[in-house]
Design an enzyme around this catalytic site. Sequence first.
Site, PDB file in Angstrom:
ATOM      1  N   ARG A  27       0.853  -1.187   0.000  1.00  0.00           N
ATOM      2  CA  ARG A  27       0.000   0.000   0.000  1.00  0.00           C
ATOM      3  C   ARG A  27       0.891   1.241   0.000  1.00  0.00           C
ATOM      4  O   ARG A  27       1.720   1.407   0.891  1.00  0.00           O
ATOM      5  CB  ARG A  27      -0.891  -0.010   1.250  1.00  0.00           C
ATOM      6  N   HIS A  75      -2.995  10.882   0.366  1.00  0.00           N
ATOM      7  CA  HIS A  75      -2.465  10.695   1.723  1.00  0.00           C
ATOM      8  C   HIS A  75      -1.846  12.031   2.147  1.00  0.00           C
ATOM      9  O   HIS A  75      -0.648  12.157   2.342  1.00  0.00           O
ATOM     10  CB  HIS A  75      -1.449   9.547   1.737  1.00  0.00           C
ATOM     11  N   GLU A 103      -3.215   0.046   8.163  1.00  0.00           N
ATOM     12  CA  GLU A 103      -2.029   0.532   8.881  1.00  0.00           C
ATOM     13  C   GLU A 103      -2.112   0.086  10.320  1.00  0.00           C
ATOM     14  O   GLU A 103      -3.155   0.235  10.963  1.00  0.00           O
ATOM     15  CB  GLU A 103      -1.962   2.070   8.916  1.00  0.00           C
ATOM     16  N   GLU A 125      -7.343   8.411   6.012  1.00  0.00           N
ATOM     17  CA  GLU A 125      -7.621   9.101   7.282  1.00  0.00           C
ATOM     18  C   GLU A 125      -8.120  10.532   7.124  1.00  0.00           C
ATOM     19  O   GLU A 125      -7.463  11.494   7.586  1.00  0.00           O
ATOM     20  CB  GLU A 125      -6.366   9.108   8.163  1.00  0.00           C
ATOM     21  N   ASN A 156      -7.148   1.984   9.925  1.00  0.00           N
ATOM     22  CA  ASN A 156      -5.830   2.225  10.508  1.00  0.00           C
ATOM     23  C   ASN A 156      -6.001   2.325  12.017  1.00  0.00           C
ATOM     24  O   ASN A 156      -6.921   3.009  12.501  1.00  0.00           O
ATOM     25  CB  ASN A 156      -5.226   3.540  10.014  1.00  0.00           C
ATOM     26  N   TYR A 189      -3.749   2.679  15.819  1.00  0.00           N
ATOM     27  CA  TYR A 189      -2.525   2.757  16.627  1.00  0.00           C
ATOM     28  C   TYR A 189      -2.823   2.631  18.117  1.00  0.00           C
ATOM     29  O   TYR A 189      -2.143   1.934  18.823  1.00  0.00           O
ATOM     30  CB  TYR A 189      -1.760   4.058  16.323  1.00  0.00           C
TER      31      TYR A 189
END
Length: 495
Positions: A114, A158, A401, A203, A335, A337
């Site tokens: 990606r 992005h 991600e 995002e 994504n 985190y």
Amino acid sequence: MDTTVAPDHAAPGSGTGSATVPGGAAGTPAPFAEPSEQLIGTLPTDFLWGSATSAYQIEGAVAEDGRTDSVWDTFCRKPGAIDNGDVGDTACDHYHRMPADVALMREIGLDVYRFSLAWPRIQPGGRGPANDRGLDFYDRLVDELLGSGIEPWPTLFHWDLPQELEDAGGWPNRDTAYRFADYAELAYRRLGDRVTTWTTLNEPSVVTTHGYLSGVHAPGRTSLADAAAAAHHQLLGHGLAGARLRELAAQAGNPFQLAITLNLGPATPETDAPEDHEAVRRADGFNNRLYMDPLWHQRYPDDVVADLAAQGVRIPVLDGDLAVIGAPIDALGINFYFGMQLSGRAEDGSILDANGAPVSRHVLQGLPQTAMDWEIMPADFAKLLTRVGREYPGVPLYVTENGAAFADKPDENGFVHDVDRAAYIADHIAAVAVARQEGADLRGYFVWSMFDNFEWAYGYDKRFGIVRVDFDTLQRTPKHSAQWYAETIRRVRGH
Ligand code: FCB
């Protein structure tokens, strides 16, 4: 509106670089440290394994072959905007080292890569005809990947908006959505015969909150009205570009999967107090449902609309927009985190901030943290994925991600024995396996990132790569986590 609701990329300078191993001495052990390996073993043999990067973070060559400035080039020149005054001018120099970089991906055994296309490379200034020399680079990249048995997964946007479009109003300006569809067409016309999954945006909520509300990201604006308009026009751009690609693909007889990538942040209340639940509702609304609901149900959530109205802000929706935004997609990229525990009270106990807006305060849970000071919470990730599978069914899910920055210490050969990063990745892949068992239709995982790279406002100091990049020599050295990832891929594929 308080920007602590946005889970990613806190203001620069807030990181302390403290790195702890999940399950290690500091904080509560991460929940699945031990059984991760067994859980990963339950993934199907055709599960897709990938890595992810983005154009501005790795390419460099910012003034080559006709590329013009993006908002990030401009933002990097603003004193104090980026830690250490770092800039993306060279980054990993991927633009000149692409074939060797793809060879490393092949060695790891990736199914899919990606990456993002740089709008200011393909259509300098954001309008007008394609810049063939810019497209040539992506043409070569796609061929190099396919020749190495790796599927290309480009993302159209992005975060590197052409500066000229920002000067004309940026994402708060409705016209940017139409410009985005035109740019998508240029990319499709060159690459559409070989690319079978197109992702529109990465995002959008980070662009909204960090780019237009808190201003810690490019273009550095700080207005809630601009943020709300940016959210809507990004979604509109997604819908318009998706429709354009569908039209072109139908004419060409080349089917493809249409995707969007969102960062979904799970939030939990610190206590059972109503104001803590309210803080969670607002965070979930502004970061998650503001995007998911129009995409799935063709409407904005009433409570988010009311929260905005209470601050005098309206989402600039015109007739027909929501049908464009909510047209079916074929895949959702998620994504992740970390998640946040929230309190609705400031430390002094007040529930309103100085501007009269309700308080949302991020309260650490004492869990181990990455070098970004992000708490490690794979169990919350499993819950989030399970929730998306249940509340927004019908579309295959991919983790596009996930990964961690740690304070890597290379040995004399430049090798990094990053057991902390490998453990983080293992625990989060295990969370994917748990969510699959709970019914979420998860089909792939992309580690962030293939390489250490330019981590936005943090510059080069925060290293997320499974491959180390020495930013003086630009030499690449796969880390222990890359070896672990390669073995994991082989093991799951072969069981
Ligand atoms: C995500 C971004 C990506 C990278 C990681 C750490 O929010 O999409 O570019 O910065 O965070």
